[in-house]
Design a protein around this motif. Structure first.
Motif, PDB file in Angstrom:
ATOM      1  N   GLU A  20       0.927  -1.481  -0.038  1.00  0.00           N
ATOM      2  CA  GLU A  20      -0.051  -0.169   0.041  1.00  0.00           C
ATOM      3  C   GLU A  20       0.891   1.219  -0.064  1.00  0.00           C
ATOM      4  OE1 GLU A  20      -3.279   0.076  -0.397  1.00  0.00           O
ATOM      5  OE2 GLU A  20      -3.046  -2.220  -0.726  1.00  0.00           O
ATOM      6  N   THR A  23       2.236   1.784  -3.363  1.00  0.00           N
ATOM      7  CA  THR A  23       0.987   2.113  -4.143  1.00  0.00           C
ATOM      8  C   THR A  23       0.902   3.556  -4.194  1.00  0.00           C
ATOM      9  OG1 THR A  23       0.115  -0.086  -4.352  1.00  0.00           O
ATOM     10  CG2 THR A  23      -1.289   1.708  -4.953  1.00  0.00           C
ATOM     11  N   ASN A  27       1.349   6.333  -7.365  1.00  0.00           N
ATOM     12  CA  ASN A  27       0.321   7.360  -7.823  1.00  0.00           C
ATOM     13  C   ASN A  27       0.769   8.674  -7.649  1.00  0.00           C
ATOM     14  OD1 ASN A  27      -1.520   5.023  -8.202  1.00  0.00           O
ATOM     15  ND2 ASN A  27      -2.508   5.273  -6.121  1.00  0.00           N
ATOM     16  N   GLN A  93      -5.542  -0.973 -14.930  1.00  0.00           N
ATOM     17  CA  GLN A  93      -4.643  -0.020 -14.746  1.00  0.00           C
ATOM     18  C   GLN A  93      -4.775   0.969 -15.597  1.00  0.00           C
ATOM     19  OE1 GLN A  93      -1.634  -0.387 -12.776  1.00  0.00           O
ATOM     20  NE2 GLN A  93      -2.974  -1.804 -12.033  1.00  0.00           N
ATOM     21  N   SER A 112     -10.453   3.872  -3.417  1.00  0.00           N
ATOM     22  CA  SER A 112      -9.927   2.461  -3.392  1.00  0.00           C
ATOM     23  C   SER A 112     -10.788   1.972  -2.096  1.00  0.00           C
ATOM     24  CB  SER A 112      -8.521   2.594  -3.022  1.00  0.00           C
ATOM     25  OG  SER A 112      -8.124   2.896  -1.993  1.00  0.00           O
ATOM     26  N   SER A 264       7.503   2.091 -11.338  1.00  0.00           N
ATOM     27  CA  SER A 264       6.451   0.914 -11.474  1.00  0.00           C
ATOM     28  C   SER A 264       6.809  -0.462 -11.737  1.00  0.00           C
ATOM     29  CB  SER A 264       5.559   1.518 -12.550  1.00  0.00           C
ATOM     30  OG  SER A 264       4.401   0.580 -12.801  1.00  0.00           O
ATOM     31  N   GLY A 268       5.496  -2.188  -8.743  1.00  0.00           N
ATOM     32  CA  GLY A 268       4.030  -1.879  -9.029  1.00  0.00           C
ATOM     33  C   GLY A 268       3.782  -3.467  -9.700  1.00  0.00           C
ATOM     34  N   ASN A 272       4.039  -5.851  -6.146  1.00  0.00           N
ATOM     35  CA  ASN A 272       2.700  -6.149  -5.759  1.00  0.00           C
ATOM     36  C   ASN A 272       2.058  -7.099  -5.957  1.00  0.00           C
ATOM     37  OD1 ASN A 272       3.359  -3.524  -4.759  1.00  0.00           O
ATOM     38  ND2 ASN A 272       1.654  -2.305  -6.012  1.00  0.00           N
ATOM     39  N   LYS A 292      -6.858  -1.663   1.749  1.00  0.00           N
ATOM     40  CA  LYS A 292      -7.179  -0.644   0.899  1.00  0.00           C
ATOM     41  C   LYS A 292      -7.473   0.552   1.710  1.00  0.00           C
ATOM     42  CE  LYS A 292      -5.985  -1.921  -3.127  1.00  0.00           C
ATOM     43  NZ  LYS A 292      -4.992  -1.424  -3.805  1.00  0.00           N
ATOM     44  N   SER A 295      -4.430   3.236   2.749  1.00  0.00           N
ATOM     45  CA  SER A 295      -3.768   4.040   1.712  1.00  0.00           C
ATOM     46  C   SER A 295      -4.119   5.413   2.060  1.00  0.00           C
ATOM     47  CB  SER A 295      -4.239   3.546   0.379  1.00  0.00           C
ATOM     48  OG  SER A 295      -5.623   4.042   0.163  1.00  0.00           O
TER      49      SER A 295
END
Length: 373
Positions: A20, A23, A27, A93, A112, A264, A268, A272, A292, A295
Motif C-alpha cells: 500500500e 502504491t 500514484n 490499470q 479505493s 512502477s 508495481g 505487488n 486498501k 492507503s
C-alpha cells in the motif's frame, strides 16, 4: 510450528502494508509525470514489459529451493485463466491511471475504499468466504469492513481543527468540506476520474477473485506472477500503441516520467503481484482488500512528513477508526482459521476412530500391553 506461523503472519502483514505504501508513492509519481505530459497509455505499456524482465529470473532461482509445495501439471485451463487475468489487470490499470490523470492520487486512495466492499460481496458469491451471520468471526469481518471504509471517508470528507501546521503553501487553506480535494482539475474531469477509479476498484475485486482461484489450483506464486506480467505486456503494448498513436509521446527522457516507469516496473506489477498472490493463497481475497483503507492514512502521513502538509483532527480520528475496523477484520479471520483447524482435527479424530485401517488412535497389542499411537 507456532513460532513459524507467527513469523509468516507478521511477514505477510508487513509486506501487504508495504504494498500500500508503494502504491501511494507510485500514484503520486505518476500524477507528477502526467502533469509533465506523460500519457497513461505510454506508462502502462512500458511498465508491464519491464516488470516481466524484472520477474524473469525469480521462478528459475527460487524453484530449486521450493521443496514443500507440490505443483500440479500446467494445463490449458490455467493458461486461459491467466490470460483473462492479464486482460482484466491491464484494463484496470488503464482505468486507474486515467482516473488519476483526471483527478488526483488523493481521490484514488479515497475511492479505493470501495475495494473491500466489492471483494467481500464477490467472495461470498463465489463461496470463498463463509457467511454465518450468527458467528462472531463473520460479524467481526462485516462490521470491521464497514468501519474501515467509514474511517477512510472521515479522513477524506472531514478536516477539523488543525493539530500540526505544515510548511507547504497549500497548508494555509483550511476547509471542512470535500472541496479541499479538488485542487486544479475541473469538476467534470473530477467526476469522470471518480467513475474511472470506481470501475478500477470493481475490476481489481474481480482480479483478486480470479487470481485466488488460479493460485489455489496452481500454487506457484512466482511463476503465476511472471506469466501474468508477460501476457499483460503482450496485451498492453499493441492496445496502448493503438490508443496513443503519437510516437513523440513514446520517447522517454531522464526525468520524472522515466523514474515513475522504472519505479512502477519494480514495485508495481512485479512486487505487488507477488505479495498479493502469496497473500491470496494464504488468506484469501478479503484479507488483501481490507488493507486498501490504509492507503488514505499512508497518503496523509507521507504528505505531512515529505510535503509539509497540515495535520488535522479528521485525519487522526479517521486513522483511529480505520485501525479499529482493520483489527476487527483480522480478529475475525484469525478466529475463523482457529475454528476451521479445530473442526478439521475433530473430523480427523472421528474418521480415525471409525476406520480400523487408520493408524491414528488404533489399538495395537505388543507383548500383552495395549498401546495407542
Amino acid at each position: 510450528m507456532e513460532r513459524r506461523k507467527f513469523f509468516r503472519e507478521a511477514l505477510l502483514l508487513s509486506a501487504t502494508v508495504a504494498v500500500e505504501c508503494t502504491t501511494v508513492g507510485l500514484n503520486t509519481l505518476f500524477k507528477a509525470a502526467a502533469s509533465k505530459g506523460l500519457s497513461y497509455y505510454v506508462f502502462v505499456a512500458y511498465s508491464y514489459p519491464l516488470a516481466t524482465l524484472a520477474l524473469l529470473p525469480l521462478p528459475l532461482i527460487f524453484r530449486k529451493y521450493n521443496t514443500t509445495t507440490v505443483v500440479p501439471s500446467f494445463k490449458f485451463s490455467i493458461l486461459s485463466r491467466i490470460i483473462l487475468l492479464s486482460f482484466i489487470g491491464v484494463l484496470s490499470q488503464i482505468f486507474g491511471y486515467t482516473g488519476i490523470a483526471c483527478s488526483s492520487p488523493t481521490l484514488s486512495s479515497a475511492i479505493s475504499n470501495l475495494t473491500p466492499a466489492f471483494t467481500f460481496t464477490l467472495a461470498i458469491l463465489f463461496r470463498m468466504e463463509k457467511l454465518a451471520l450468527r458467528t462472531l468471526s463473520t460479524q467481526a469481518k462485516i462490521i470491521g469492513t464497514m468501519v474501515s471504509i467509514s474511517g477512510a471517508l472521515v479522513v477524506v470528507l472531514y478536516k477539523g481543527p488543525t493539530i500540526f501546521l505544515g510548511t507547504s503553501p497549500s497548508s494555509t487553506h483550511s476547509t471542512n468540506s470535500l472541496h479541499w480535494l479538488m485542487g486544479s482539475p475541473s469538476v467534470s474531469n473530477w467526476v469522470t476520474g471518480g467513475f474511472l477509479l470506481a470501475a478500477q476498484c470493481f475490476l481489481l475485486s474481480i482480479w483478486s477473485i480470479l487470481l485466488t482461484q488460479i493460485i489455489n489450483i496452481y500454487p506457484a506464486e512466482l511463476l503465476v506472477a511472471f506469466l501474468y506480467n508477460l501476457f499483460a505486456a503482450v496485451i498492453a503494448v499493441p492496445l496502448c500503441l493503438f490508443a496513443e498513436p503519437d510516437l513523440s509521446l513514446w520517447r522517454l527522457k531522464p526525468d520524472v516520467a522515466l523514474v515513475s516507469i522504472v519505479y512502477s516496473a519494480f514495485l508495481g506489477p512485479s512486487f505487488n503481484t507477488i505479495i498479493h498472490t502469496w497473500g491470496l493463497r494464504l488468506k484469501g481475497p478479503v484479507y488483501i482488500a481490507i488493507f486498501k483503507p490504509l492507503s488514505v492514512v499512508i497518503a496523509a502521513i507521507t504528505g505531512i512528513i515529505f510535503l509539509g502538509d497540515t495535520l488535522h483532527l479528521g485525519s487522526v480520528i479517521g486513522a483511529v477508526v480505520i485501525c479499529v475496523g482493520f483489527y476487527a477484520v483480522l480478529w475475525g479471520k484469525a478466529n475463523e482459521e482457529v475454528a476451521n483447524d479445530d473442526s478439521g482435527f475433530a473430523s480427523l479424530g472421528v474418521r480415525a476412530s471409525s476406520d480400523n485401517t487408520t493408524p491414528l488412535l488404533q489399538s495395537v497389542k505388543v507383548e500383552d500391553t495395549d498401546y495407542k499411537w
